[in-house]
Design a protein around this motif. Structure first.
Motif, short mmCIF file in Angstrom:
data_model
loop_
_atom_site.label_atom_id
_atom_site.label_comp_id
_atom_site.label_asym_id
_atom_site.label_seq_id
_atom_site.Cartn_x
_atom_site.Cartn_y
_atom_site.Cartn_z
N GLN A 67 16.38 -25.85 9.65
CA GLN A 67 17.56 -25.37 8.94
C GLN A 67 17.20 -25.14 7.47
N SER A 94 26.58 -26.03 3.85
CA SER A 94 27.03 -26.08 5.24
C SER A 94 26.12 -26.94 6.10
N ASN A 95 24.93 -27.29 5.59
CA ASN A 95 23.92 -27.94 6.42
C ASN A 95 23.91 -29.45 6.23
N PHE A 126 20.97 -21.57 9.24
CA PHE A 126 22.17 -22.39 9.40
C PHE A 126 21.88 -23.56 10.33
N GLY A 173 27.62 -27.00 13.60
CA GLY A 173 27.03 -27.48 12.36
C GLY A 173 26.96 -28.99 12.35
N GLY A 185 25.61 -17.95 10.63
CA GLY A 185 25.74 -18.98 11.65
C GLY A 185 26.98 -18.72 12.48
N THR A 214 29.93 -20.75 11.22
CA THR A 214 30.00 -21.01 9.78
C THR A 214 31.13 -20.22 9.14
#
Length: 700
Positions: free
Chosen positions: A100, A114-115, A136, A142, A336, A339
Motif C-alpha cells: 500500500q 486512507s491507509n 490504496f 480499507g 481504490g 475509497t
C-alpha cells in the motif's frame, strides 16, 4: 465483531445470509447500521466476509519501503506469515505479501490518510481485497478489513469501529464462511470506473509548476453558512416550565490529549484552492476559515492558483475530483474501490512539505447537509469531508488510531447522521497546542443533539441521539430528550450554560418558523477542552403549539460567544416529532355553532370528534359566509372514511353529508400541502329537513 454489527443477533445467521445475498442479487447496496467510515464506504462485518478473496490470522514479519514503478509514490511491501487460514483464496498457507502507499526512504516520508498503520511483529486478522493494488489499502473496505490482535487476544479493527475477542471473531467468520460456501468474492462495494460522474478536477500535469508560491491571501467565505440565520430570536418571556436541571451525567477535561500529531506543516500553509467558478468554489476556503478561527492564518490561499495538479511538486493542493485515468497517469493505479477521499502527505523529519487532497468522483457528493446527514443516504458531505482532510493537512491524525476515544472530533468516523462541518473541543485543543501563541477564539460554546461515550466494542466513541427516533406526542404531554454534549472549544471558562429547547419547522435553519418551549439551565462550569453530557428534564408541549411535524432543536445562548455557528443542534434529518392535539368533541344542533381555535403547523392534522346519528345530515364549514367558519390558510377538510373537500369557497373547505350509521366520526383539518399552515375556526350544525312536507305535497 461487536454485537451491534453481527448478523444472527435477532434472527438466525443463515436466514440473514440468504437475505443479504438476495440484496446483492438485486443490486442493492447494504450499508452498515451506522455509516461511520470517513475515507472508505462503510461496510458491515458480513460484507468483509462476502467480498474477501482470502481471510487469515497472520503476523507481520517485515515492512520494506520502495518507489513505485513510475517513481511518483513511496509504497511499502508488507510480508505476513499465516498462523491460521480461514479462507485460502489461492494465496497459499505460509506467507503472503501485500502493498500500500506510504513509507519512508532516507529522509523522506509519505503517507495516505486512507491507509491503515501496520506494525511489524503484530498479529492481524486480514481480509484481503481481490482487486488490491499497491496504492490504496489491500484490505476489503480499507482499514475496516484488518484487525490488530493485542497481547490479551482482543481483535481491534484498524478503522476503530470494532473490538472483540479473537476467538469470537474467528468463530463468527467461520460461521459466515460456511454460509458463503465456495462462492467467489462478490463485488458489492466497488466503484465502476466507467460510471465516474463528471466532477470538477484540476488536470494532472507532471510538468506543472511547483515549489515556492508567488503570493498568498486570506481565504474568503462566500460559501453559504452552515446554519441559516444562526441565532434564534431571544425568547420574549420565560415559560412556566423553565427550571434548573438535574446534575450532569458526565464532565471531562482530559488529563492527556485525545488527539494525535506526529509532524506539522509550517504555518501559514498556502493552498492551491479550488477554482472559484467550480460548483464547490469557496467551500474549501470556508472550511479553512474554521481552522483559522482557532489558529490565526493557519491556512492561506495562493495568488498564483493553478489549474493543474501533480504529486511531489512541493505545493499544498486542493485537487478536486480527479478521474480514474488521472490517478493511473499519476500513480499507475486507479481509485481504490471503496475509497471516498484521501490526503497524500509528504514530509522530511518532523515537517510536512506537501499535502494533496482529493475526492473520489465515483460517489455522490453534496453541499446539502440535510442530504449528506441522512443516515440511509448514499451522498457524502463536501464541507465535513474537506474540514476533516484539512485537519490532516496541518498534521492532525485520526485519534482512535492511538487512543480509545469517547469525545467528539471532526477527525472521528462519526455515524453519518451526526457528521457535520464543525470543530470540536478536542480539535481546537490540538490546533492551539500545536501552534502556540497564535490568536484564536476566546469564548466559545458548542452544543450537539447527541451524546458521545466510550464504546467497549470499539476504539471510536459511541454516538447516541438525544432524540433518536421519530415519535408522536399530544398537547399536554412531556417531551423527553436524552443526554447531549455541551463543549468548551474556546479558551475561556464559562458557567451555568443555558440551553433553549425549540421545535423547528426546518432542519438547521432558523430563518423558517420555530417554537420556543423553554430554557434548561445546568449548574456546572466548563473549563477549556471540557465536554459535559447533560440530560434535561421533561418539556411539556403546550396546547398553543400547532399540530405538525418538527425537528427538536437546541440553542446554547452564551453572552459574548465568538462563534455562534456551533451553538445550534437539531435532531437528525430523518427524525421528527409529530405534535397532535387532544380531540375535542363537537355537539351539533340545528343552529350553527363554532369551535375554535385550531392551529395547524407543518404537515399537521387537527382532529375533532363528531358524534353522528344514522339518517341525519351534518354540515361543516370553514367559509365565513356559511356559519361563520374561518381559516387563515389553504385548507383540506375531511370526515375520515366518509367525505372530503378542498376549495368550496375560495381556498376554504365545506362538507355536508348524511350519516349511514350512528357512531363517532373523526373530522380532520389540514393544509392543502405541507407548507399551508395557520389557524381556523370551524362552523358546524345538524341540518334538519322540513318536518311537515319532508315527503312532498299531495293535493286533495
Amino acid at each position: 465483531m461487536s454485537r451491534r454489527g453481527i448478523p444472527g443477533v435477532g434472527r438466525p445467521i443463515r436466514a440473514y445470509w440468504r437475505h443479504r445475498l438476495g440484496w446483492v442479487a438485486a443490486g442493492v447496496l447494504a450499508m452498515a447500521a451506522q455509516a461511520s467510515a470517513q475515507h472508505e464506504v462503510p461496510m458491515t462485518p458480513s460484507d468483509l466476509v462476502l467480498e474477501a478473496q482470502s481471510i487469515s490470522v497472520a503476523r507481520l514479519l517485515s515492512a520494506q519501503s520502495r518507489w513505485n514503478a513510475k517513481r511518483t509514490l513511496i509504497v511499502t511491501d508488507y510480508r505476513f506469515r499465516i498462523e491460521q487460514t480461514l479462507l485460502d483464496g489461492g494465496i497459499g498457507g505460509f506467507e503472503f505479501v501485500v502493498t500500500q502507499g506510504g513509507g519512508t526512504i532516507g529522509n523522506e516520508g509519505q503517507d495516505m490518510t486512507s491507509n491503515p498503520r501496520l506494525r511489524v511483529g503484530e498479529r492481524y486478522v486480514v481480509f484481503l481485497d481481490p482487486d488490491r493494488g499497491e496504492v490504496f489499502p489491500p484490505f476489503v473496505g480499507g482499514s475496516q478489513g484488518i484487525y490488530r490482535v493485542d497481547t490479551n487476544g482482543v481483535a481491534i479493527a484498524l478503522s476503530g469501529n470494532d473490538r472483540l475477542m479473537l476467538s469470537d471473531l474467528v468463530s463468527e467468520v467461520q460461521s459466515l464462511l460456511a454460509l458463503r460456501g465456495n462462492d467467489p468474492p462478490l463485488r458489492v462495494h466497488r466503484a465502476d470506473p466507467q460510471s465516474l460522474r463528471p466532477m470538477p478536477s484540476k488536470t494532472y500535469s507532471p510538468a506543472g509548476a511547483g515549489g515556492t508560491v508567488a503570493g498568498s491571501r486570506k481565504p474568503t467565505a462566500e460559501d453559504a453558512p452552515d446554519i441559516e440565520t444562526p441565532i434564534p430570536g431571544e425568547p420574549l418571556s420565560p415559560e412556566a416550565n423553565d427550571a434548573a436541571e438535574p446534575s450532569q451525567d458526565h464532565v471531562s477535561t482530559p488529563d492527556a490529549p485525545a488527539w494525535h500529531v506526529a509532524r506539522l506543516s509550517n504555518r501559514p500553509i498556502v493552498w492551491d484552492q479550488w477554482p472559484e467558478d467550480w460548483w464547490v468554489g469557496h467551500v474549501d476556503q470556508a472550511m479553512m476559515i474554521k481552522w483559522n478561527r482557532i489558529v490565526d492564518d493557519l491556512n492561506l490561499v495562493s495568488n498564483s492558483q493553478l489549474d493543474t495538479w501533480a504529486w511531489q511538486n512541493d505545493r499544498f493542493e486542493m485537487v478536486g475530483w480527479p478521474t480514474n485515468q488521472m490517478m493511473i497517469d499519476q500513480f499507475g493505479e486507479g481509485w481504490g474501490a471503496s475509497t471516498l477521499a484521501v490526503a497524500w502527505r509528504r514530509w522530511s523529519g518532523s515537517v510536512i512539505l506537501e499535502v494533496d487532497i482529493a475526492f473520489n468522483p465515483a460517489y455522490c457528493w453534496t453541499l446539502d447537509e440535510f442530504v449528506s446527514a441522512t443516515q440511509a443516504g448514499s451522498c457524502w458531505g463536501v464541507r465535513q469531508t474537506a474540514l476533516h482532510e484539512l485537519g490532516h493537512g496541518w498534521g492532525l491524525d485520526h485519534p482512535w488510531e492511538f487512543y480509545s476515544v469517547w469525545v467528539d472530533s471532526v477527525m472521528n468516523y462519526a455515524p453519518k447522521q451526526f457528521r457535520l462541518p464543525m470543530l470540536h473541543a478536542d480539535d481546537t485543543a490540538a490546533a492551539r497546542t500545536s501552534f502556540p501563541g497564535t490568536a484564536s477564539t476566546n469564548l466559545d460554546g458548542l452544543v450537539s443533539m447527541y451524546r458521545t461515550a466510550d464504546d467497549s466494542a470499539s476504539m471510536q466513541a459511541s454516538y447516541t441521539g438525544a432524540f433518536s427516533s421519530s415519535t408522536s406526542i399530544t398537547h399536554g404531554s412531556s417531551l423527553a430528550l436524552g443526554g447531549f454534549n455541551i463543549e468548551n472549544p474556546g479558551r475561556t471558562t464559562f458557567s451555568n450554560p443555558k440551553v433553549e429547547i425549540y421545535l423547528a419547522h426546518a432542519w438547521r435553519d432558523w430563518s423558517e418558523p420555530y417554537i420556543y418551549l423553554r430554557t434548561a439551565t445546568f449548574g456546572t462550569t466548563l473549563a477549556p477542552v471540557a465536554t459535559i453530557v447533560h440530560t434535561p428534564g421533561g418539556t411539556t408541549i403546550p396546547s398553543t403549539v400547532p399540530v405538525g411535524r418538527y425537528y427538536p432543536a437546541l440553542y446554547l445562548r452564551l453572552t459574548g460567544d465568538e462563534d455562534t455557528e456551533n451553538n445550534s443542534a437539531f435532531s437528525s434529518p430523518n427524525v421528527q416529532l409529530t405534535v397532535n392535539n387532544v380531540p375535542a368533541t363537537l355537539a351539533p344542533i340545528e343552529a350553527w355553532r363554532t369551535w375554535s381555535l385550531g392551529r395547524v403547523g407543518p404537515s399537521g392534522i387537527w382532529r375533532l370528534n363528531l358524534p353522528v346519528v344514522a339518517g341525519r345530515t351534518y354540515e361543516l364549514s370553514l367559509c365565513n359566509a356559511l356559519g361563520g367558519g374561518t381559516a387563515s390558510f389553504d385548507t383540506l377538510m375531511s370526515v375520515v372514511g366518509v367525505i372530503s373537500n378542498d376549495d368550496y369557497c375560495g381556498l376554504q373547505s365545506r362538507i355536508q353529508f348524511t350519516s349511514a350509521s350512528t357512531t363517532m366520526r373523526t373530522v380532520e383539518v389540514r393544509g392543502y400541502n405541507n407548507t399551508a399552515q395557520g389557524t381556523f375556526t370551524l362552523a358546524y350544525r345538524q341540518v334538519v329537513t322540513d318536518r311537515i312536507f319532508k315527503h312532498g305535497f299531495e293535493a286533495d
